[in-house]
Design a protein around this motif. Structure first.
Motif, short mmCIF file in Angstrom:
data_model
loop_
_atom_site.label_atom_id
_atom_site.label_comp_id
_atom_site.label_asym_id
_atom_site.label_seq_id
_atom_site.Cartn_x
_atom_site.Cartn_y
_atom_site.Cartn_z
N GLU A 5 -9.17 33.56 20.42
CA GLU A 5 -9.14 34.79 19.64
C GLU A 5 -10.51 35.48 19.62
OE1 GLU A 5 -6.50 36.38 18.40
OE2 GLU A 5 -5.19 34.82 19.17
N GLU A 6 -11.58 34.68 19.56
CA GLU A 6 -12.93 35.24 19.60
C GLU A 6 -13.18 35.94 20.92
OE1 GLU A 6 -15.75 32.13 18.78
OE2 GLU A 6 -14.91 31.75 16.79
N LYS A 7 -12.77 35.31 22.02
CA LYS A 7 -12.93 35.92 23.35
C LYS A 7 -12.12 37.20 23.44
CE LYS A 7 -15.55 33.00 25.58
NZ LYS A 7 -16.81 33.39 26.22
N LEU A 8 -10.89 37.16 22.99
CA LEU A 8 -10.02 38.33 23.04
C LEU A 8 -10.62 39.48 22.23
CD1 LEU A 8 -7.34 39.35 24.18
CD2 LEU A 8 -6.25 38.56 22.08
N GLU A 9 -11.15 39.17 21.08
CA GLU A 9 -11.80 40.18 20.24
C GLU A 9 -12.99 40.82 20.97
OE1 GLU A 9 -13.96 39.40 16.27
OE2 GLU A 9 -11.81 39.45 15.79
N LYS A 10 -13.75 39.99 21.68
CA LYS A 10 -14.89 40.47 22.45
C LYS A 10 -14.43 41.40 23.58
CE LYS A 10 -17.26 37.41 24.86
NZ LYS A 10 -18.28 36.41 25.29
N TYR A 11 -13.32 41.07 24.23
CA TYR A 11 -12.80 41.88 25.33
C TYR A 11 -12.26 43.22 24.82
CZ TYR A 11 -13.01 37.39 27.77
OH TYR A 11 -13.41 36.19 28.30
N VAL A 12 -11.59 43.20 23.69
CA VAL A 12 -11.09 44.44 23.08
C VAL A 12 -12.26 45.36 22.74
CG1 VAL A 12 -9.95 45.40 21.03
CG2 VAL A 12 -8.92 43.46 22.22
N ALA A 13 -13.30 44.80 22.13
CA ALA A 13 -14.48 45.59 21.77
C ALA A 13 -15.16 46.16 23.01
CB ALA A 13 -15.45 44.74 20.97
N SER A 14 -15.25 45.37 24.06
CA SER A 14 -15.87 45.82 25.31
C SER A 14 -15.08 46.96 25.93
CB SER A 14 -15.98 44.66 26.29
OG SER A 14 -16.56 45.09 27.50
N TYR A 15 -13.75 46.82 25.94
CA TYR A 15 -12.90 47.87 26.49
C TYR A 15 -13.10 49.17 25.71
CZ TYR A 15 -8.84 50.43 28.12
OH TYR A 15 -8.03 51.40 28.66
N LYS A 16 -13.07 49.08 24.40
CA LYS A 16 -13.20 50.28 23.56
C LYS A 16 -14.56 50.92 23.72
CE LYS A 16 -9.71 49.03 20.17
NZ LYS A 16 -9.41 48.62 18.81
N GLU A 17 -15.61 50.11 23.87
CA GLU A 17 -16.97 50.64 24.00
C GLU A 17 -17.23 51.27 25.37
OE1 GLU A 17 -21.55 49.02 24.24
OE2 GLU A 17 -20.05 47.77 23.25
N HIS A 18 -16.77 50.61 26.44
CA HIS A 18 -17.13 51.05 27.78
C HIS A 18 -16.08 51.91 28.47
CE1 HIS A 18 -20.72 48.61 27.77
NE2 HIS A 18 -20.00 47.59 27.32
N VAL A 19 -14.83 51.76 28.09
CA VAL A 19 -13.76 52.49 28.77
C VAL A 19 -13.13 53.51 27.84
CG1 VAL A 19 -11.57 52.28 30.03
CG2 VAL A 19 -13.29 50.47 30.21
N GLY A 20 -12.73 53.06 26.67
CA GLY A 20 -12.08 53.94 25.71
C GLY A 20 -10.63 54.21 26.11
N GLY A 21 -9.96 55.02 25.35
CA GLY A 21 -8.57 55.34 25.65
C GLY A 21 -7.61 54.32 25.09
N LYS A 22 -6.36 54.44 25.49
CA LYS A 22 -5.28 53.60 24.99
C LYS A 22 -5.43 52.18 25.52
CE LYS A 22 -0.45 53.45 26.05
NZ LYS A 22 -0.65 52.62 27.16
N LEU A 23 -5.24 51.21 24.64
CA LEU A 23 -5.33 49.80 25.01
C LEU A 23 -4.08 49.09 24.55
CD1 LEU A 23 -6.91 47.25 25.98
CD2 LEU A 23 -7.85 47.14 23.67
N ASP A 24 -3.40 48.43 25.48
CA ASP A 24 -2.24 47.59 25.16
C ASP A 24 -2.79 46.19 24.90
OD1 ASP A 24 0.00 45.98 25.08
OD2 ASP A 24 0.94 46.87 26.86
N GLU A 25 -3.06 45.89 23.62
CA GLU A 25 -3.68 44.62 23.27
C GLU A 25 -2.81 43.42 23.63
OE1 GLU A 25 -5.82 44.20 19.58
OE2 GLU A 25 -6.23 46.35 19.53
N GLU A 26 -1.51 43.58 23.58
CA GLU A 26 -0.61 42.48 23.92
C GLU A 26 -0.72 42.14 25.41
OE1 GLU A 26 1.54 39.30 23.30
OE2 GLU A 26 0.82 40.60 21.70
N LEU A 27 -0.80 43.16 26.27
CA LEU A 27 -0.98 42.92 27.70
C LEU A 27 -2.34 42.29 27.97
CD1 LEU A 27 -0.01 43.11 30.62
CD2 LEU A 27 -0.92 45.45 30.69
N LEU A 28 -3.38 42.78 27.31
CA LEU A 28 -4.71 42.19 27.47
C LEU A 28 -4.68 40.72 27.05
CD1 LEU A 28 -7.69 42.38 28.19
CD2 LEU A 28 -8.13 43.25 25.89
N ARG A 29 -3.96 40.39 26.00
CA ARG A 29 -3.82 38.99 25.55
C ARG A 29 -3.17 38.15 26.65
NH1 ARG A 29 -3.57 36.19 20.93
NH2 ARG A 29 -3.89 38.03 19.65
#
Length: 111
Positions: A5-29
């Motif tokens: 969960e910690e890793k996933l949280e880090k990846y979500v934050a990285s995506y939002k910071e560097h890419v932005g836009g819509k994120l399907d968190e379930e697919l990223l999981r």
């Protein structure tokens, strides 16, 4: 909170910071889970912008995992790396794979 969960949280934050836009968190999981223990290895967790590394992504992920074929696969990896930020040293493999999966419309591989 589990290490996953910690890793996933880090990846979500990285995506939002560097890419932005819509994120399907379930697919990223699901993509992250598919990477297995490699997410806990600091070197394996990231993707470099070197050509040899991007060719490995094409072979090991796009062709083997997603079942894609074609000469333009390397260019899609390059485009994703560019969008994520070529100068960003922490290009997480889970985020790169997620972006490639979305780009090629292969979300069904993870269902």
């Amino acid at each position: 909170m589990s290490k996953f969960e910690e890793k996933l949280e880090k990846y979500v934050a990285s995506y939002k910071e560097h890419v932005g836009g819509k994120l399907d968190e379930e697919l990223l999981r699901k993509v992250t889970k598919g990477l297995g223990p490699s997410i806990y290895n600091r070197d394996a967790e990231t993707v470099s912008a070197e050509k040899s590394e991007m060719e490995r992504v094409v072979t090991n992920y796009l062709e083997k995992k997603l079942g894609l074929k074609g000469a333009n696969l390397l260019s899609t990896v390059e485009a994703v790396i560019e969008k994520y930020g070529k100068s960003n040293r922490s290009k997480y493999r889970a985020v790169v794979y997620y972006m490639l999966c979305e780009h090629h419309g292969k979300q069904s591989v993870y269902n």
